[in-house]
Design an enzyme around this catalytic site. Structure first.
Site, PDB file in Angstrom:
ATOM      1  N   SER A  17       0.862  -1.153   0.101  1.00 46.01           N
ATOM      2  CA  SER A  17      -0.017   0.025   0.167  1.00 46.01           C
ATOM      3  C   SER A  17       0.840   1.345   0.054  1.00 46.01           C
ATOM      4  O   SER A  17       0.569   2.273  -0.609  1.00 46.01           O
ATOM      5  CB  SER A  17      -1.060  -0.050   1.088  1.00 46.01           C
ATOM      6  N   ASN A 111      13.743   3.788   4.190  1.00 43.04           N
ATOM      7  CA  ASN A 111      12.819   2.817   4.471  1.00 43.04           C
ATOM      8  C   ASN A 111      11.693   3.813   5.311  1.00 43.04           C
ATOM      9  O   ASN A 111      11.987   4.850   5.867  1.00 43.04           O
ATOM     10  CB  ASN A 111      13.741   1.843   5.779  1.00 43.04           C
ATOM     11  N   HIS A 113       9.182   3.225   8.613  1.00 43.85           N
ATOM     12  CA  HIS A 113       8.915   2.387   9.689  1.00 43.85           C
ATOM     13  C   HIS A 113       7.609   2.861  10.549  1.00 43.85           C
ATOM     14  O   HIS A 113       7.525   4.091  10.806  1.00 43.85           O
ATOM     15  CB  HIS A 113      10.187   2.328  10.841  1.00 43.85           C
TER      16      HIS A 113
HETATM   17  C1  GRF Z   1       4.164  -0.476   6.846  1.00 41.31           C
HETATM   18  O1  GRF Z   1       3.530  -0.395   8.027  1.00 41.31           O
HETATM   19  C2  GRF Z   1       5.335  -0.126   6.811  1.00 41.31           C
HETATM   20  O2  GRF Z   1       5.641   1.025   7.605  1.00 41.31           O
HETATM   21  C3  GRF Z   1       6.101  -1.383   7.206  1.00 41.31           C
HETATM   22  O3  GRF Z   1       5.568  -2.501   6.583  1.00 41.31           O
HETATM   23  C4  GRF Z   1       4.232  -1.992   6.298  1.00 41.31           C
HETATM   24  C5  GRF Z   1       4.052  -2.350   4.843  1.00 41.31           C
HETATM   25  O4  GRF Z   1       2.690  -2.109   4.319  1.00 41.31           O
HETATM   26  N1  GRF Z   1       7.595  -1.211   7.124  1.00 41.31           N
HETATM   27  P1  GRF Z   1       2.370  -1.840   2.781  1.00 41.31           P
HETATM   28  O5  GRF Z   1       3.062  -3.312   2.306  1.00 41.31           O
HETATM   29  O6  GRF Z   1       3.248  -0.973   2.286  1.00 41.31           O
HETATM   30  O7  GRF Z   1       0.736  -2.119   2.727  1.00 41.31           O
END
Ligand code: GRF
Length: 216
Positions: A17, A111, A113
Site C-alpha cells: 500500500s 525505509n 517504519h
Molecule cells: C508498513 O506499515 C511499513 O511501515 C512497514 O511495513 C508495512 C508495509 O505495508 N515497514 P504495505 O506493504 O506498504 O502495505
C-alpha cells in the site's frame, strides 16, 4: 530547466500500500520520478499484482530460491543496477539489506517504519508487533518515520516523521490502520518527492531538507 526524472526501485514483501501511495503521487505529478522496478522478497506479495497491473517490471527474489542471503542480495543488486536506480525505497520490505548493497547506494536507500523512531524500532519491531508495543507502553502518540537505511536495523538518519494520537480504545489493528492511512501514505510520497527534487542532503550525519533541520 526541469531536472531529469529519478529512477526509483521499490523493495516490498507484502501488500504494497505504501508503494501504491507513491505511484498515485507520481500520477498526480507530485514526484519527479518513475518506478522502474519492483522487487519482492515474497512470491505471494500483493505488491507484485499492483506492479503488474501497471506494467512495472516486477521480480521475486525470495531467500528460499537462492543458496544464501548473499547470493539473493547479489541478484537484487544486479537488478538495481540494470534498472539504473537512483533511489531504492523499502516499502514494507522484511529483510536486512546486505552491506554491499548499502555501499553501492550510499544515502540512496530509504525505509519507512510505522513508529516514531528511535522508539519501537530494531529486531522484532515489525508489522503489528510495533503497534502492540506502542499500546503496551501506554504512549500518547505514535506515527511513522522515513529514514536512510544503514547497517543497523531501523537506525539510519531520520529524514521525516509524522504523528497521530493514540486513542483510549485503540487496538493494535486500529492503531496500525491510523498510522498507515494518516501518516505513512502521505509521508513516504512527500519524502520521495523531496529526494527526486534534490532537496535532501546529509551534512555531518544530519539530514537537511531545503536548508532546514528535517528530523522532527
Ligand atoms: C508498513 O506499515 C511499513 O511501515 C512497514 O511495513 C508495512 C508495509 O505495508 N515497514 P504495505 O506493504 O506498504 O502495505
Amino acid at each position: 530547466m526541469k531536472k531529469r526524472k529519478k529512477n526509483l526501485a521499490v523493495l516490498v514483501s507484502g501488500g504494497g500500500s505504501n508503494m501504491a501511495s507513491i505511484l498515485e503521487s507520481i500520477d498526480r505529478g507530485e514526484i519527479n520520478g518513475e518506478v522502474k522496478v519492483v522487487i519482492s522478497s515474497n512470491a505471494a506479495a500483493y505488491a507484485l499484482t499492483r506492479a503488474k497491473e501497471r506494467n512495472i517490471p516486477a521480480y521475486v527474489c525470495a531467500l528460499c530460491d537462492f543458496e544464501s542471503r548473499d547470493a539473493r542480495d547479489r541478484e537484487i543488486l544486479r537488478l538495481l543496477q540494470a534498472y539504473e536506480a537512483d533511489y531504492v525505497l523499502l516499502a514494507g520490505y522484511l529483510g536486512i539489506v546486505s552491506p554491499f548493497i548499502l555501499e553501492a547506494y550510499p544515502y540512496r536507500l530509504i525505509n519507512i517504519h510505522p513508529a516514531l523512531l528511535p522508539k519501537f524500532g530494531g529486531k522484532g519491531f515489525h508489522g503489528i508487533h510495533v503497534h502492540e508495543a506502542v499500546l503496551a507502553a501506554q504512549e500518547k502518540e505514535s506515527g511513522a518515520t522515513v529514514h536512510y537505511v544503514d547497517n543497523g536495523i531501523d537506525r539510519g538518519a531520520i529524514i521525516a516523521q509524522g504523528r497521530v494520537p493514540v486513542l483510549e480504545n485503540d487496538t493494535p489493528a486500529s492503531l496500525q490502520a491510523r498510522v498507515l492511512e494518516e501518516v505513512e501514505h502521505k509521508l513516504f510520497p512527500q519524502v520521495v518527492g523531496w529526494l527526486c527534487d534534490d532537496k535532501v542532503r546529509v551534512e555531518n550525519g544530519k539530514v537537511i531538507v531545503d536548508g532546514h533541520d528535517a528530523a522532527r
